[in-house]
Design a protein around this motif. Structure first.
Motif, PDB file in Angstrom:
ATOM      1  N   ALA A 159      -6.846  -0.213  12.338  1.00 34.87           N
ATOM      2  CA  ALA A 159      -6.694  -0.006  13.774  1.00 34.87           C
ATOM      3  C   ALA A 159      -5.867  -1.122  14.400  1.00 34.87           C
ATOM      4  CB  ALA A 159      -8.063   0.065  14.432  1.00 34.87           C
ATOM      5  N   GLY A 160      -5.546  -2.141  13.659  1.00 37.12           N
ATOM      6  CA  GLY A 160      -4.786  -3.264  14.183  1.00 37.12           C
ATOM      7  C   GLY A 160      -4.995  -4.481  13.305  1.00 37.12           C
ATOM      8  N   PRO A 161      -4.722  -5.662  13.842  1.00 41.65           N
ATOM      9  CA  PRO A 161      -4.897  -6.885  13.054  1.00 41.65           C
ATOM     10  C   PRO A 161      -6.362  -7.088  12.639  1.00 41.65           C
ATOM     11  CG  PRO A 161      -3.694  -7.320  15.084  1.00 41.65           C
ATOM     12  CD  PRO A 161      -4.198  -5.919  15.161  1.00 41.65           C
ATOM     13  N   ILE A 162      -6.546  -7.722  11.495  1.00 45.12           N
ATOM     14  CA  ILE A 162      -7.896  -8.043  11.026  1.00 45.12           C
ATOM     15  C   ILE A 162      -8.004  -9.550  10.824  1.00 45.12           C
ATOM     16  CG2 ILE A 162      -8.278  -5.815   9.915  1.00 45.12           C
ATOM     17  CD1 ILE A 162      -7.774  -7.246   7.224  1.00 45.12           C
ATOM     18  N   ASP A 163      -9.207 -10.062  10.951  1.00 45.01           N
ATOM     19  CA  ASP A 163      -9.506 -11.468  10.695  1.00 45.01           C
ATOM     20  C   ASP A 163     -10.404 -11.542   9.475  1.00 45.01           C
ATOM     21  OD1 ASP A 163      -8.138 -12.014  13.015  1.00 45.01           O
ATOM     22  OD2 ASP A 163      -9.918 -12.494  14.195  1.00 45.01           O
ATOM     23  N   ILE A 164     -10.072 -12.430   8.549  1.00 46.01           N
ATOM     24  CA  ILE A 164     -10.913 -12.669   7.379  1.00 46.01           C
ATOM     25  C   ILE A 164     -11.269 -14.148   7.384  1.00 46.01           C
ATOM     26  CG2 ILE A 164     -11.053 -12.647   4.869  1.00 46.01           C
ATOM     27  CD1 ILE A 164      -9.123 -10.278   4.886  1.00 46.01           C
ATOM     28  N   VAL A 165     -12.570 -14.441   7.318  1.00 46.46           N
ATOM     29  CA  VAL A 165     -13.057 -15.818   7.375  1.00 46.46           C
ATOM     30  C   VAL A 165     -13.159 -16.378   5.961  1.00 46.46           C
ATOM     31  CG1 VAL A 165     -14.956 -17.311   8.097  1.00 46.46           C
ATOM     32  CG2 VAL A 165     -14.320 -15.327   9.492  1.00 46.46           C
ATOM     33  N   ALA A 191      -0.541 -21.243   3.845  1.00 49.83           N
ATOM     34  CA  ALA A 191      -0.404 -20.975   2.410  1.00 49.83           C
ATOM     35  C   ALA A 191      -1.727 -20.511   1.811  1.00 49.83           C
ATOM     36  CB  ALA A 191       0.107 -22.215   1.685  1.00 49.83           C
ATOM     37  N   ALA A 192      -2.849 -21.068   2.303  1.00 52.57           N
ATOM     38  CA  ALA A 192      -4.164 -20.639   1.825  1.00 52.57           C
ATOM     39  C   ALA A 192      -4.407 -19.182   2.184  1.00 52.57           C
ATOM     40  CB  ALA A 192      -5.261 -21.525   2.415  1.00 52.57           C
ATOM     41  N   CYS A 193      -4.065 -18.793   3.408  1.00 56.36           N
ATOM     42  CA  CYS A 193      -4.241 -17.398   3.821  1.00 56.36           C
ATOM     43  C   CYS A 193      -3.384 -16.460   2.960  1.00 56.36           C
ATOM     44  CB  CYS A 193      -3.880 -17.232   5.294  1.00 56.36           C
ATOM     45  SG  CYS A 193      -5.049 -17.998   6.432  1.00 56.36           S
ATOM     46  N   GLN A 194      -2.162 -16.857   2.706  1.00 57.64           N
ATOM     47  CA  GLN A 194      -1.273 -16.023   1.888  1.00 57.64           C
ATOM     48  C   GLN A 194      -1.714 -16.001   0.431  1.00 57.64           C
ATOM     49  OE1 GLN A 194       2.449 -17.830   2.955  1.00 57.64           O
ATOM     50  NE2 GLN A 194       2.654 -16.585   4.794  1.00 57.64           N
ATOM     51  N   GLY A 249      -1.299 -15.231  11.152  1.00 54.10           N
ATOM     52  CA  GLY A 249      -1.635 -16.563  11.640  1.00 54.10           C
ATOM     53  C   GLY A 249      -3.019 -16.985  11.184  1.00 54.10           C
ATOM     54  N   TYR A 250      -3.462 -18.119  11.662  1.00 57.43           N
ATOM     55  CA  TYR A 250      -4.780 -18.640  11.297  1.00 57.43           C
ATOM     56  C   TYR A 250      -5.396 -19.332  12.502  1.00 57.43           C
ATOM     57  CZ  TYR A 250      -2.378 -23.125  10.869  1.00 57.43           C
ATOM     58  OH  TYR A 250      -1.642 -24.247  11.115  1.00 57.43           O
ATOM     59  N   ALA A 251      -6.699 -19.590  12.398  1.00 56.66           N
ATOM     60  CA  ALA A 251      -7.427 -20.258  13.473  1.00 56.66           C
ATOM     61  C   ALA A 251      -8.629 -20.994  12.885  1.00 56.66           C
ATOM     62  CB  ALA A 251      -7.907 -19.240  14.511  1.00 56.66           C
ATOM     63  N   GLN A 252      -9.227 -21.834  13.690  1.00 55.85           N
ATOM     64  CA  GLN A 252     -10.439 -22.553  13.319  1.00 55.85           C
ATOM     65  C   GLN A 252     -11.635 -21.610  13.430  1.00 55.85           C
ATOM     66  OE1 GLN A 252     -11.031 -26.053  12.607  1.00 55.85           O
ATOM     67  NE2 GLN A 252     -13.084 -25.355  12.162  1.00 55.85           N
ATOM     68  N   CYS A 268      -8.237 -16.296   8.784  1.00 58.45           N
ATOM     69  CA  CYS A 268      -6.886 -15.809   8.512  1.00 58.45           C
ATOM     70  C   CYS A 268      -6.691 -14.476   9.224  1.00 58.45           C
ATOM     71  CB  CYS A 268      -6.684 -15.632   7.013  1.00 58.45           C
ATOM     72  SG  CYS A 268      -6.850 -17.167   6.086  1.00 58.45           S
ATOM     73  N   LYS A 269      -5.572 -14.336   9.891  1.00 54.17           N
ATOM     74  CA  LYS A 269      -5.252 -13.117  10.630  1.00 54.17           C
ATOM     75  C   LYS A 269      -4.159 -12.360   9.881  1.00 54.17           C
ATOM     76  CE  LYS A 269      -6.358 -15.326  15.000  1.00 54.17           C
ATOM     77  NZ  LYS A 269      -7.572 -14.636  15.303  1.00 54.17           N
TER      78      LYS A 269
END
Length: 110
Positions: free
Chosen positions: A29-35, A82-85, A95-98, A106-107
């Motif tokens: 449905a759109g962007p996802i966030d994975i912790v 690089a960790a997200c990729q 992108g990424y966030a705290q 990781c987005k």
């Protein structure tokens, strides 16, 4: 006997129908966030920063550590992007966030 065969056939078809629905590809449905937890970040650190890394923390920068009772020893820094990729190379990285507890969020767009 024919009623049993009919009931078994109906049940088998229902199971196959449910299986077909559950294996259908999901539509994003759109962007996802994975912790990524500190232990997950540690896997990236061990592969890309220092082989004896066990844990990694993201707190404005990504740091890699190993345990040396009772402390942690800093082994180097890594790249959050690089960790997200590294974890999801087939997803489109956004992108990424705290995250909480010094995790990395990781987005992606799938």
């Amino acid at each position: 006997m024919p009623r049993r065969a009919l009931a078994l056939t109906t049940a088998a078809l229902a199971c196959l129908g449910a299986l077909a629905v559950s294996t259908a590809p999901a539509q994003a449905a759109g962007p996802i966030d994975i912790v990524m937890s500190p232990l997950s970040i540690g896997e990236y650190c061990a592969a890309k920063v220092h082989s004896s890394s066990i844990v990694g923390f993201y707190n404005g920068s990504l740091g890699c550590y190993r345990y040396a009772s009772p402390n942690l020893i800093y082994l180097g820094s890594g790249s959050p992007s690089a960790a997200c990729q590294y974890y999801n190379p087939t997803y489109t990285y956004l992108g990424y966030a705290q995250g909480g507890a010094q995790s990395l969020v990781c987005k992606y767009s799938v």
